[in-house]
Design an enzyme around this catalytic site. Structure first.
Site, short mmCIF file in Angstrom:
data_model
loop_
_atom_site.label_atom_id
_atom_site.label_comp_id
_atom_site.label_asym_id
_atom_site.label_seq_id
_atom_site.Cartn_x
_atom_site.Cartn_y
_atom_site.Cartn_z
N ASP A 148 -18.00 3.84 -8.08
CA ASP A 148 -16.95 4.23 -7.14
C ASP A 148 -16.87 5.76 -7.10
O ASP A 148 -16.47 6.40 -8.08
CB ASP A 148 -15.60 3.65 -7.59
N HIS B 37 -16.21 1.64 -4.08
CA HIS B 37 -14.77 1.53 -3.83
C HIS B 37 -14.41 0.23 -3.12
O HIS B 37 -13.27 -0.19 -3.14
CB HIS B 37 -14.30 2.73 -3.01
N SER C 45 -6.50 1.05 -4.56
CA SER C 45 -6.60 2.48 -4.28
C SER C 45 -5.21 3.11 -4.39
O SER C 45 -4.62 3.10 -5.48
CB SER C 45 -7.23 2.69 -2.89
N TYR D 98 0.84 -1.20 0.00
CA TYR D 98 0.00 0.00 0.00
C TYR D 98 0.88 1.25 0.00
O TYR D 98 0.91 2.00 -0.95
CB TYR D 98 -0.95 -0.02 1.19
#
Length: 349
Positions: A282, A319, A199, A118
């Site tokens: 989203d 999302h 993301s 991430y």
């Protein structure tokens, strides 16, 4: 993970109780009680509640015993292990990753690896149990890797700032270095190395695929932030300027133009097998990021690669938060099928 006991009077450390690689979630006790309960979670264990009996105040070494454990049918936690490995990034900074696999795995470079990251917004990646990831480890004889990249919150503000704004490239360097280290150690080879992120993590894997397409066999990019020139113009995107910078500012734009996935797709191939994923509703990372990226990728790679470049658009979906279990199962099935096909994974009972 470590649980410590300390004196209520002086606060001095009395004892440290070492646990396997994992995380402690919650501690239950009252001042009047002589016992403590806490929950431990790891990559290979969905949850164990430990009990510590502290009635004997003269004891110096308290023992944590298992009070209750969550079993998983057909999965024996003792057959697997997690190691924390520190490796040097491009600038020499030591970065940690958790590597989970079967015990006794022969490091001959032949194993499929799923590497997740991430690296942003001061978010720490703590060990957690995932049925799908352990399915990958058990039935594909695979290796699951979670990398604690700069940009996260694992080591405080300095670690976060080391991977944000002008330092964002450090996050990609960390992730690329993790892949190189896994190959060096004999866990896998480039054609068996899959990367996954969502993301901000989608930005991560797309940028890394652009910068090192030779290093990866498959890319799973979920609801990624991929247009760094215009992300701030849609829905909540303006709030991310504190993490990425403001593209309307010349200095900040100069950072982002070097790594914006949409604008740095290589001119020639080959390119790793890629699956983009987005939801048509989203409203956090709007679908245009994934749609524009896959269009650009397919146009530029036409005639340059035989690997599939696909997008999965989920309807009536956002999302990710609150997604029904049925949709999650369909999504995970598609991801695992894609990885298995592209990396020629063999099912092992």
């Amino acid at each position: 993970a470590v649980v410590s006991t300390q004196s209520t009077g002086s606060g001095a450390l009395m004892q440290e109780i070492s646990l396997p690689p994992g995380a402690v979630y919650g501690c239950s006790c009252r001042k009047k009680d002589n016992f403590i309960y806490f929950k431990f979670v790891s990559f290979v264990n969905p949850g164990v509640i430990y009990h510590i009996d502290m009635e004997d105040k003269t004891k110096k070494d308290f023992i944590a015993t298992v009070y209750k454990e969550t079993p998983v049918k057909g999965f024996q936690t003792d057959d697997y292990e997690t190691k924390q490995i520190f490796f040097p990034s491009k600038d020499g900074v030591k970065v940690p990753m958790f590597v989970t696999c079967k015990k006794g795995l022969v490091l001959d470079g032949s194993h499929p690896v799923l590497m997740y990251g991430y690296g942003g917004f001061n978010i720490s990646l703590s060990p957690s149990y995932s049925v799908s990831k352990m399915m990958f480890v058990k039935y594909f004889n695979g290796v699951y890797v979670s990398v604690n990249l700069r940009g996260g919150g694992e080591y405080g503000d300095e670690w976060h700032h080391g991977g944000s704004l002008a330092n964002k490239q450090n996050v990609f360097n960390d992730f690329i270095s993790a892949g190189e280290e896994l190959i060096k150690l004999g866990y896998t080879s480039p054609d068996k190395l899959a990367i996954e992120g969502g993301s901000n993590g989608g930005l991560l894997v797309a940028a890394c695929a652009n910068q090192r397409p030779d290093l990866f066999g498959a890319v799973i990019c979920e609801v990624g932030v991929l247009d760094m020139y215009r992300f701030h113009r849609f829905t909540i995107g303006h709030a991310w300027c504190t993490e990425f910078g403001n593209p309307d500012t010349e200095e900040h734009f100069s950072w982002m133009e070097k790594y914006s996935p949409l604008h740095t797709v290589p001119e020639t191939g080959p390119y790793p097998s890629t699956l983009l994923m987005t939801g048509d509703h989203d409203d956090r990372v709007v679908p245009l990021h994934s749609l524009k990226f896959i269009a650009t990728l397919q146009r530029k790679m036409a005639g340059h690669t035989e690997n599939p470049l696909l997008i999965r658009v989920d309807t009536k979906s956002g999302h990710g938060a609150g997604k029904p279990t049925a949709k999650r199962l369909e999504e995970v099935s598609d991801v695992m099928a894609f990885i298995a096909k592209q990396m020629d994974c063999k099912w092992v009972e």
